[in-house]
Design an enzyme around this catalytic site. Structure first.
Site, PDB file in Angstrom:
ATOM      1  N   TYR A 177     -20.127 -13.545  13.072  1.00 60.56           N
ATOM      2  CA  TYR A 177     -19.084 -14.549  12.878  1.00 60.56           C
ATOM      3  C   TYR A 177     -17.735 -13.932  12.524  1.00 60.56           C
ATOM      4  O   TYR A 177     -16.701 -14.563  12.697  1.00 60.56           O
ATOM      5  CB  TYR A 177     -19.497 -15.580  11.827  1.00 60.56           C
ATOM      6  N   ASP A 196     -14.850 -13.782  15.160  1.00 58.97           N
ATOM      7  CA  ASP A 196     -14.022 -14.963  15.408  1.00 58.97           C
ATOM      8  C   ASP A 196     -13.298 -15.453  14.160  1.00 58.97           C
ATOM      9  O   ASP A 196     -12.441 -16.324  14.247  1.00 58.97           O
ATOM     10  CB  ASP A 196     -14.901 -16.108  15.936  1.00 58.97           C
ATOM     11  N   HIS A 197     -13.630 -14.921  13.020  1.00 62.65           N
ATOM     12  CA  HIS A 197     -13.083 -15.448  11.759  1.00 62.65           C
ATOM     13  C   HIS A 197     -12.553 -14.325  10.896  1.00 62.65           C
ATOM     14  O   HIS A 197     -13.178 -13.948   9.909  1.00 62.65           O
ATOM     15  CB  HIS A 197     -14.170 -16.199  11.007  1.00 62.65           C
ATOM     16  N   PHE A 198     -11.511 -13.800  11.097  1.00 61.20           N
ATOM     17  CA  PHE A 198     -10.508 -13.911  12.158  1.00 61.20           C
ATOM     18  C   PHE A 198     -10.375 -12.539  12.772  1.00 61.20           C
ATOM     19  O   PHE A 198     -10.477 -11.569  12.023  1.00 61.20           O
ATOM     20  CB  PHE A 198      -9.180 -14.390  11.575  1.00 61.20           C
ATOM     21  N   VAL A 213     -12.712 -12.155   7.553  1.00 65.25           N
ATOM     22  CA  VAL A 213     -13.148 -12.531   6.201  1.00 65.25           C
ATOM     23  C   VAL A 213     -14.351 -13.456   6.313  1.00 65.25           C
ATOM     24  O   VAL A 213     -14.523 -14.161   7.303  1.00 65.25           O
ATOM     25  CB  VAL A 213     -12.038 -13.222   5.384  1.00 65.25           C
TER      26      VAL A 213
END
Length: 155
Positions: free
Chosen positions: A30, A33-35, A40
């Site tokens: 994840y 995509d974050h970020f 984070v």
């Protein structure tokens, strides 16, 4: 994608409190995509670390009596900072009450001396067979799986 947000149980006092650890790794999917430019741990996963910690406290306190331990309500959730790859989160959760089917907690997550998340929340615990007796074998499988994971978290 399945999230496991507790790597280790550091300390547990039955019916009272638990301390756990989560190491944030750049390999966690994840984070792509974050970020992408500033990876984070998403805030909802910071909260989930508190919830998972409390769920272990319920399971151990009740000797794995219920297969399902789920979030019922979260209140006063405050995100104070970020947890980036390389960080180690320490969760501290204190039970306000643990009853047969519902429990309430307050907790914090910190990186070093900095608090990153704090919340008050409640969990609901039950067996699937409570509503459908045909699900008793599923309850048994889930409980056995949780017992095996516990051995990894608290050798």
């Amino acid at each position: 994608m399945r999230f496991v947000l507790i790597d280790k149980v550091v300390r547990i006092e039955l019916g009272s409190e638990i301390e756990t650890l989560k190491s944030v790794s750049l390999a966690e999917e994840y984070l792509a995509d974050h970020f992408p430019a500033f990876p984070v741990l998403p805030g909802v996963l910071l909260l989930e670390g508190l919830i998972e910690s409390a769920a272990w406290l319920v399971r151990i306190t009740q000797d794995f009596a219920k297969s399902m331990v789920l979030l019922e309500q979260a209140r006063n959730v405050k995100y104070r900072s970020f947890a980036a790859p390389g960080a180690q989160l320490k969760y501290f959760v204190k039970a306000r009450a643990i009853a047969e089917n519902v429990s309430s907690f307050s907790g914090t997550g910190s990186c070093g001396a900095e608090t990153v998340v704090e919340a008050r929340f409640s969990l609901r615990h039950f067996n699937l067979a409570d509503d459908d007796p045909g699900m008793a074998s599923v309850d048994g499988s889930i409980v056995e799986s949780m017992k095996q994971r516990w051995k990894l978290l608290r050798p």
